[in-house]
Design a protein around this motif. Structure first.
Motif, PDB file in Angstrom:
ATOM      1  N   MET A   1     -56.881-144.135  99.679  1.00 43.26           N
ATOM      2  CA  MET A   1     -55.513-144.495  99.252  1.00 43.26           C
ATOM      3  C   MET A   1     -55.355-143.724  98.159  1.00 43.26           C
ATOM      4  O   MET A   1     -55.732-143.819  97.082  1.00 43.26           O
ATOM      5  CB  MET A   1     -55.222-146.225  99.219  1.00 43.26           C
ATOM      6  N   VAL A   2     -53.899-143.286  97.984  1.00 43.46           N
ATOM      7  CA  VAL A   2     -53.412-142.600  96.977  1.00 43.46           C
ATOM      8  C   VAL A   2     -52.339-143.400  96.156  1.00 43.46           C
ATOM      9  O   VAL A   2     -51.328-143.756  96.822  1.00 43.46           O
ATOM     10  CB  VAL A   2     -52.974-141.262  97.237  1.00 43.46           C
ATOM     11  N   LYS A   3     -52.404-143.669  95.111  1.00 40.81           N
ATOM     12  CA  LYS A   3     -51.398-144.599  94.293  1.00 40.81           C
ATOM     13  C   LYS A   3     -50.278-143.324  93.693  1.00 40.81           C
ATOM     14  O   LYS A   3     -50.647-142.628  93.313  1.00 40.81           O
ATOM     15  CB  LYS A   3     -52.144-145.337  93.361  1.00 40.81           C
ATOM     16  N   CYS A   4     -48.958-144.173  94.303  1.00 39.91           N
ATOM     17  CA  CYS A   4     -47.783-143.015  93.467  1.00 39.91           C
ATOM     18  C   CYS A   4     -47.649-143.134  92.022  1.00 39.91           C
ATOM     19  O   CYS A   4     -47.756-144.354  91.453  1.00 39.91           O
ATOM     20  CB  CYS A   4     -46.550-143.436  94.116  1.00 39.91           C
ATOM     21  N   GLY A   8     -45.930-146.656  92.026  1.00 39.64           N
ATOM     22  CA  GLY A   8     -47.097-147.365  91.907  1.00 39.64           C
ATOM     23  C   GLY A   8     -47.570-147.680  93.334  1.00 39.64           C
ATOM     24  O   GLY A   8     -48.321-148.444  93.859  1.00 39.64           O
ATOM     25  N   TYR A   9     -46.848-147.558  94.449  1.00 42.61           N
ATOM     26  CA  TYR A   9     -47.146-147.689  95.797  1.00 42.61           C
ATOM     27  C   TYR A   9     -48.392-147.296  96.324  1.00 42.61           C
ATOM     28  O   TYR A   9     -48.671-145.863  95.910  1.00 42.61           O
ATOM     29  CB  TYR A   9     -46.122-147.261  96.711  1.00 42.61           C
ATOM     30  N   GLU A  10     -49.231-147.843  97.203  1.00 38.41           N
ATOM     31  CA  GLU A  10     -50.279-147.188  97.769  1.00 38.41           C
ATOM     32  C   GLU A  10     -50.134-146.524  98.831  1.00 38.41           C
ATOM     33  O   GLU A  10     -49.501-147.176  99.982  1.00 38.41           O
ATOM     34  CB  GLU A  10     -51.355-148.582  98.092  1.00 38.41           C
ATOM     35  N   ASN A  11     -50.260-145.303  99.062  1.00 38.11           N
ATOM     36  CA  ASN A  11     -49.967-144.476 100.182  1.00 38.11           C
ATOM     37  C   ASN A  11     -51.542-144.224 100.644  1.00 38.11           C
ATOM     38  O   ASN A  11     -52.372-143.939 100.261  1.00 38.11           O
ATOM     39  CB  ASN A  11     -49.317-143.286  99.858  1.00 38.11           C
ATOM     40  N   THR A  13     -54.306-141.315 102.134  1.00 36.70           N
ATOM     41  CA  THR A  13     -54.752-140.263 101.527  1.00 36.70           C
ATOM     42  C   THR A  13     -54.178-138.996 102.299  1.00 36.70           C
ATOM     43  O   THR A  13     -53.909-137.838 101.719  1.00 36.70           O
ATOM     44  CB  THR A  13     -56.296-140.212 101.645  1.00 36.70           C
ATOM     45  N   CYS A  18     -44.761-139.866  98.879  1.00 39.25           N
ATOM     46  CA  CYS A  18     -44.833-141.436  98.794  1.00 39.25           C
ATOM     47  C   CYS A  18     -43.869-142.004  99.654  1.00 39.25           C
ATOM     48  O   CYS A  18     -42.633-141.551  99.905  1.00 39.25           O
ATOM     49  CB  CYS A  18     -44.370-141.940  97.285  1.00 39.25           C
ATOM     50  N   ASN A  20     -42.475-144.776  99.783  1.00 33.66           N
ATOM     51  CA  ASN A  20     -41.789-145.789  99.157  1.00 33.66           C
ATOM     52  C   ASN A  20     -40.361-145.136  98.226  1.00 33.66           C
ATOM     53  O   ASN A  20     -39.156-145.182  98.530  1.00 33.66           O
ATOM     54  CB  ASN A  20     -42.405-146.728  98.020  1.00 33.66           C
ATOM     55  N   THR A  32     -53.347-133.297  94.235  1.00 34.82           N
ATOM     56  CA  THR A  32     -51.954-134.031  93.402  1.00 34.82           C
ATOM     57  C   THR A  32     -51.218-133.034  92.878  1.00 34.82           C
ATOM     58  O   THR A  32     -51.723-132.201  92.171  1.00 34.82           O
ATOM     59  CB  THR A  32     -52.479-135.103  92.721  1.00 34.82           C
TER      60      THR A  32
END
Length: 179
Positions: A1-4, A8-11, A13, A18, A20, A32
């Motif tokens: 998972m990649v955090k924005c 801060g939304y968990e997206n 990989t 994002c 959100n 990134t």
């Protein structure tokens, strides 16, 4: 998972954006993106852009005003008349002259509806009328006192083009000239 980094939304990989807030997470998988402002090119704030546009508008309006004011014909300039045969005549600024001759007191309205002149006097007087050579001219004169003749003449460039008179006591003399 990649955090924005923005919301801060968990997206997942595999996400490039994002889910959100649509922030760019990566250009290629696993890479990134640095979303800081690029210092290459113009980085001007909106306020500065607005000031530049307003300044340009002011400059354009000033230039237009200057050109417009300097291209207007002065009221004191002479009239240039081109005849039907193509010849060019330059006449005086006031091509019409009214002459009022009376044995007593009189009053008169002269010109056309746009250039009305009111005068009064006694004896013989002449007046230049601020009318263009192609204007219609009206003169209404009235005897206020005295016996004898009240005569009005309209001259255009020194030549009599119309005249009228009366010998009645307080009669009105009207003259109309249609160019």
């Amino acid at each position: 998972m990649v955090k924005c980094p923005r919301c801060g939304y968990e997206n997942s990989t595999a996400s490039t954006y994002c889910v959100n807030c649509m922030y760019v997470l990566s250009q290629e998988k696993g890479e990134t993106v640095n979303n800081s402002k690029n210092n290459k090119g113009w980085n001007i704030s909106i306020a500065r852009k607005l000031m530049i546009v307003l300044g340009l508008i002011v400059i354009i309006l000033l230039l237009f005003s200057f050109v417009n004011n300097n291209s207007q014909v002065s009221q004191n300039d002479t009239l240039n008349v081109v005849a039907d045969d193509g010849s060019h005549h330059q006449s005086a600024s006031y091509p019409f002259k009214a002459i009022i001759k009376g044995d007593g007191d009189w009053s008169a309205k002269m010109g056309n509806p746009s250039y009305l002149v009111e005068k009064s006097g006694s004896g013989t007087r002449s007046f230049s009328l601020d009318c263009a050579a192609w204007d219609d001219v009206e003169i209404d004169a009235q005897k206020n006192s005295g016996e004898g003749e009240l005569k009005i003449q309209l001259l255009r460039n020194g030549e009599v083009v119309a005249e009228n008179s009366t010998t009645n006591g307080s009669d009105v003399v009207k003259l109309y000239f249609d160019s």
